[in-house]
Scaffold this active site. Structure first.
Site, PDB file in Angstrom:
ATOM      1  N   GLU A   1       4.308   2.253  -7.141  1.00  0.00           N
ATOM      2  CA  GLU A   1       4.849   0.900  -6.998  1.00  0.00           C
ATOM      3  C   GLU A   1       5.497   0.417  -8.286  1.00  0.00           C
ATOM      4  OE1 GLU A   1       0.430   0.297  -8.084  1.00  0.00           O
ATOM      5  OE2 GLU A   1       1.687   1.774  -7.063  1.00  0.00           O
TER       6      GLU A   1
ATOM      7  N   ASP B   1       5.902  -3.747 -11.982  1.00  0.00           N
ATOM      8  CA  ASP B   1       4.870  -3.212 -11.108  1.00  0.00           C
ATOM      9  C   ASP B   1       4.486  -4.295 -10.111  1.00  0.00           C
ATOM     10  OD1 ASP B   1       2.748  -0.827 -10.978  1.00  0.00           O
ATOM     11  OD2 ASP B   1       1.679  -2.712 -10.621  1.00  0.00           O
TER      12      ASP B   1
ATOM     13  N   HIS C   1      -0.545   1.784   5.043  1.00  0.00           N
ATOM     14  CA  HIS C   1       0.512   2.355   4.195  1.00  0.00           C
ATOM     15  C   HIS C   1       1.915   2.076   4.738  1.00  0.00           C
ATOM     16  CE1 HIS C   1      -1.998   4.464   1.282  1.00  0.00           C
ATOM     17  NE2 HIS C   1      -2.819   4.737   2.284  1.00  0.00           N
TER      18      HIS C   1
ATOM     19  N   ASN D   1      -2.018  -2.082   0.617  1.00  0.00           N
ATOM     20  CA  ASN D   1      -2.181  -0.839   1.378  1.00  0.00           C
ATOM     21  C   ASN D   1      -3.514  -0.806   2.105  1.00  0.00           C
ATOM     22  OD1 ASN D   1       0.243   0.577   1.043  1.00  0.00           O
ATOM     23  ND2 ASN D   1      -0.376   1.394  -0.939  1.00  0.00           N
TER      24      ASN D   1
ATOM     25  N   ASP E   1       4.906   0.634   2.542  1.00  0.00           N
ATOM     26  CA  ASP E   1       6.274   1.170   2.465  1.00  0.00           C
ATOM     27  C   ASP E   1       7.299   0.067   2.702  1.00  0.00           C
ATOM     28  OD1 ASP E   1       5.242   3.653   1.993  1.00  0.00           O
ATOM     29  OD2 ASP E   1       5.577   4.418   4.032  1.00  0.00           O
TER      30      ASP E   1
END
Length: 290
Positions: free
Chosen positions: A205, A162, A175, A170, A179
């Site tokens: 994630e 993770d 965002h 974010n 990405d």
């Protein structure tokens, strides 16, 4: 009669002239002596035919009545039949060209269908953002590899990872930046794991790596190497800003942590949260079942 028979080209004008004379005058220059002609059967062979014509007047209008008789060649007389020539060759050439064109069209359609099938397969099995396997596909493969491992008593390992503080990335950068971080991590993992291993985006994630024929100690070494490479990789953004990330990794394996794939995923998940609880940016191994 003329239109029912395909005459060799050099006789067609003669027949047209004779028919025209009969229809105009009522005189039959071919009667009673029949005209011998070379004709072509619809199946392709040539034969000799006799054409006899006579004029008949009905309702003040002359009509040509004809009799056609095959006197040589024919389907039952193979020794007298000859191959189609002249106009027939042209017809065969046209048909051949049509077949070539149809074959090319068919090959193109097959290629397009195969291309579309590959595209659909990719969409069905891959995560659209990272290009890694999606959850459904990795679980399908895990079930198969896990069954083989248990059957032949071969090791298989998993690790779940993770991204640390991903929500803050974010919130701070947006965002689109998030990405980009996910894609960068996917690239780093693809370069770090072996060809026999496979990776999937398991959700958000979170990622899973499956390592067939790998003991838990070997998996721990691979996970530690991957953690270091992620830690050393800087992600560059369009505004030239650079961002570094870290990951927390949990490792589990068969037979140490169970014989069912869901047990191994659960054990790796628990180990991953243990890594987070111990400060993040580290690898933790699931405890062996007693």
């Amino acid at each position: 009669a003329f239109y029912a028979l395909n005459f060799v080209p050099r006789y067609r004008e003669t027949v047209r002239e004779k028919l025209g004379a009969i229809l105009e005058t009522g005189n039959s220059p071919l009667y009673p002596d029949p005209l011998r002609l070379e004709a072509t059967h619809r199946e392709g062979y040539e034969f000799t035919a006799e054409l006899s014509l006579v004029a008949v007047k009905r309702q003040d209008k002359w009509h040509a009545v004809g009799l056609i008789r095959a006197i040589s060649g024919g389907a039952g007389n193979a020794q007298n039949s000859r191959p189609l020539k002249g106009a027939g060759d042209t017809l065969v050439g046209q048909r051949s060209a049509e077949l070539v064109q149809l074959n090319e069209q068919l090959k193109h359609e097959i290629y397009e269908r195969q291309r579309m099938e590959k595209k659909l397969e990719h969409l069905a099995t891959r995560d659209t953002l990272t290009g890694l396997y999606n959850r459904n596909e990795v679980e399908r493969r895990i079930k198969k590899d896990m069954a083989l491992a248990v059957r032949y008593e071969h090791p298989i390992s998993f690790f779940l990872m993770d991204i640390d503080y991903f929500k803050q990335i974010n919130d701070r950068y947006g965002h689109q930046a998030g990405d980009r971080v996910l894609r960068s991590l996917a690239d780093t993992m693809n370069k770090s794991v072996r060809n026999t291993d496979y990776i999937a985006r398991y959700g958000g994630e979170e990622f899973v790596v499956v390592l067939p024929e790998t003991t838990i100690s070997m998996a721990e070494e691979i996970a530690e190497r991957l953690r270091n490479e992620v830690d050393d990789t800087a992600i560059e953004f369009d505004d030239a800003e650079r961002l570094s990330i870290t990951i927390s990794v949990g490792v589990s394996a068969y037979p140490e942590n169970g014989e069912v794939w869901t047990e191994l995923i659960k054990a790796a998940d628990s180990a991953m949260y243990a890594a987070k609880n111990h400060g993040r940016n580290r690898v933790c191994v699931a405890p062996r079942l007693s």
